[in-house]
Write a protein that holds these residues in place. Structure first.
Motif, short mmCIF file in Angstrom:
data_model
loop_
_atom_site.label_atom_id
_atom_site.label_comp_id
_atom_site.label_asym_id
_atom_site.label_seq_id
_atom_site.Cartn_x
_atom_site.Cartn_y
_atom_site.Cartn_z
N GLY A 193 -7.19 4.77 -5.04
CA GLY A 193 -7.49 3.62 -5.90
C GLY A 193 -6.70 2.36 -5.58
O GLY A 193 -6.63 1.45 -6.42
N ALA A 194 -6.11 2.29 -4.40
CA ALA A 194 -5.32 1.11 -4.03
C ALA A 194 -6.24 -0.08 -3.75
O ALA A 194 -7.30 0.07 -3.15
N THR A 195 -5.83 -1.26 -4.18
CA THR A 195 -6.58 -2.48 -3.90
C THR A 195 -6.31 -2.94 -2.46
O THR A 195 -5.41 -2.41 -1.79
N SER A 196 -7.07 -3.91 -2.02
CA SER A 196 -6.89 -4.43 -0.66
C SER A 196 -5.50 -5.02 -0.48
O SER A 196 -4.87 -4.86 0.57
N TRP A 197 -5.01 -5.73 -1.53
CA TRP A 197 -3.68 -6.32 -1.45
C TRP A 197 -2.59 -5.26 -1.35
O TRP A 197 -1.66 -5.37 -0.55
N LYS A 198 -2.71 -4.18 -2.14
CA LYS A 198 -1.71 -3.10 -2.09
C LYS A 198 -1.74 -2.39 -0.74
O LYS A 198 -0.69 -2.01 -0.20
N PHE A 200 -2.59 -3.77 2.06
CA PHE A 200 -1.98 -4.70 3.02
C PHE A 200 -0.46 -4.69 2.87
O PHE A 200 0.26 -4.66 3.88
N ARG A 201 0.01 -4.69 1.63
CA ARG A 201 1.45 -4.77 1.38
C ARG A 201 2.18 -3.48 1.74
O ARG A 201 3.29 -3.55 2.32
N HIS A 202 1.60 -2.34 1.42
CA HIS A 202 2.32 -1.07 1.58
C HIS A 202 1.94 -0.30 2.85
O HIS A 202 2.62 0.67 3.19
N ILE A 203 0.87 -0.71 3.52
CA ILE A 203 0.47 -0.03 4.75
C ILE A 203 0.53 -0.97 5.95
O ILE A 203 1.24 -0.70 6.92
N THR A 204 -0.21 -2.08 5.85
CA THR A 204 -0.31 -2.98 7.00
C THR A 204 1.03 -3.60 7.37
O THR A 204 1.46 -3.52 8.54
N LEU A 205 1.70 -4.22 6.41
CA LEU A 205 2.95 -4.92 6.73
C LEU A 205 4.04 -3.98 7.26
O LEU A 205 4.67 -4.28 8.28
N PRO A 206 4.29 -2.82 6.60
CA PRO A 206 5.33 -1.93 7.15
C PRO A 206 5.03 -1.44 8.56
O PRO A 206 5.92 -1.38 9.41
#
Length: 290
Positions: A193-198, A200-206
């Motif tokens: 249920g993660a949003t696109s922003w979450k 991006f913040r918790h998967i993409t950036l790290p």
């Protein structure tokens, strides 16, 4: 025999180290010495003057302005190139029919010569140039500026041109990083249920931290060593409003003040090392912890 095996790798390194020492380390040490002298073109005698050259740097208004402009340019370009680079990479990593064409379009300015870019942008950014005409034609008269002749904004204008030119290069590095991230992470996040922003913040950036580290270091060092953009677009003008360390070094050597010019160059090297090395260590630790 064991000792020879251990030393074998060093035998391969020594030639490269010798060449590097002769052509880089030795000239740097000689330059460091001359930065503490009054070496000038019009003098045969060279005298040791201690910290006088460095004291002059921090008391001369023009040199202080160049120092300020150098840091403004570096910060602006680091932020601009990396934020826009990530945004473009994320957008062009999606399944767009024209994504390959768009990638080529955004990357193409980075392969252009800064001389060509200067020739193109100088008339565009004049007071009566195309940029102001476009702004006025759409009713944005308040945004019309003397982009290259207003001392208060000229360094920001040069930074914007630099961002336009090389953001595509940073985008390419970020694209490579994004394409190495497994889609399984995003699928799992979507199920949770993660949003696109979450995501991006918790998967993409790290997972993009290695690419971020590379780009931040490249843009930071390039920003502190800026020369070509300023020299081509304004030559350090109007007056001295857009002078940076690179242009000041050129002018100082041109005037024959070689000791002072070497001192400025040494100070620039110190700034690059003092800022970039701790930042690199911090980002590496952050990358490992993530």
């Amino acid at each position: 025999m064991k000792i020879q095996k251990r030393l074998y790798s060093y035998y391969l390194i020594w030639p490269a180290l010798l060449i590097y020492s002769i052509f880089f380390v030795l000239p740097a040490l000689i330059g460091l010495y001359y930065s503490f002298t009054d070496w000038r073109l019009d003098r045969l005698e060279i005298n040791f003057v201690g910290w006088d050259n460095f004291t002059r740097i921090f008391t001369d208004d023009t040199l202080l302005l160049a120092l300020k402009n150098t840091f403004i340019f570096a910060v602006a370009t680091v932020v601009g190139k990396n934020v826009l680079g990530i945004a473009l990479a994320v957008a062009l990593n999606m399944r767009l029919k024209t994504r390959n064409l768009l990638r080529a379009i955004f990357y193409s300015p980075s392969i252009l010569s800064i001389l060509v870019i200067g020739i193109v942008f100088t008339p565009l950014l004049r007071t009566e140039g195309a940029v102001n005409r476009i702004l006025e034609s759409i009713g944005l008269h308040g945004l019309s500026q003397a982009w290259l002749t207003d001392p208060s904004i000229v360094i920001w204008t040069i930074a914007a041109v630099s961002i336009w030119q090389t953001t595509g290069f940073q985008m390419a590095i970020y694209l490579a990083g994004l394409q190495s991230i497994s889609k399984d992470y995003y699928e799992a996040a979507t199920i949770d249920g993660a949003t696109s922003w979450k995501s991006f913040r918790h998967i993409t950036l790290p997972l993009l931290l290695p690419a971020i580290n590379i780009n931040v270091m490249l843009t930071l060092i390039g920003g502190l060593k800026v020369f070509s953009e300023v020299f081509i677009l304004t030559g350090g003008g109007p007056g001295n409003a857009s002078q940076v360390f690179g242009t000041i070094i050129l002018r100082t050597f041109g005037e024959g003040s070689w000791g002072l010019g070497t001192a400025i160059n040494t100070l620039l090297f110190a700034f690059v090392a003092v800022i970039s090395i701790p930042l690199l260590i911090f980002m590496r630790r952050k990358e490992v912890s993530e």
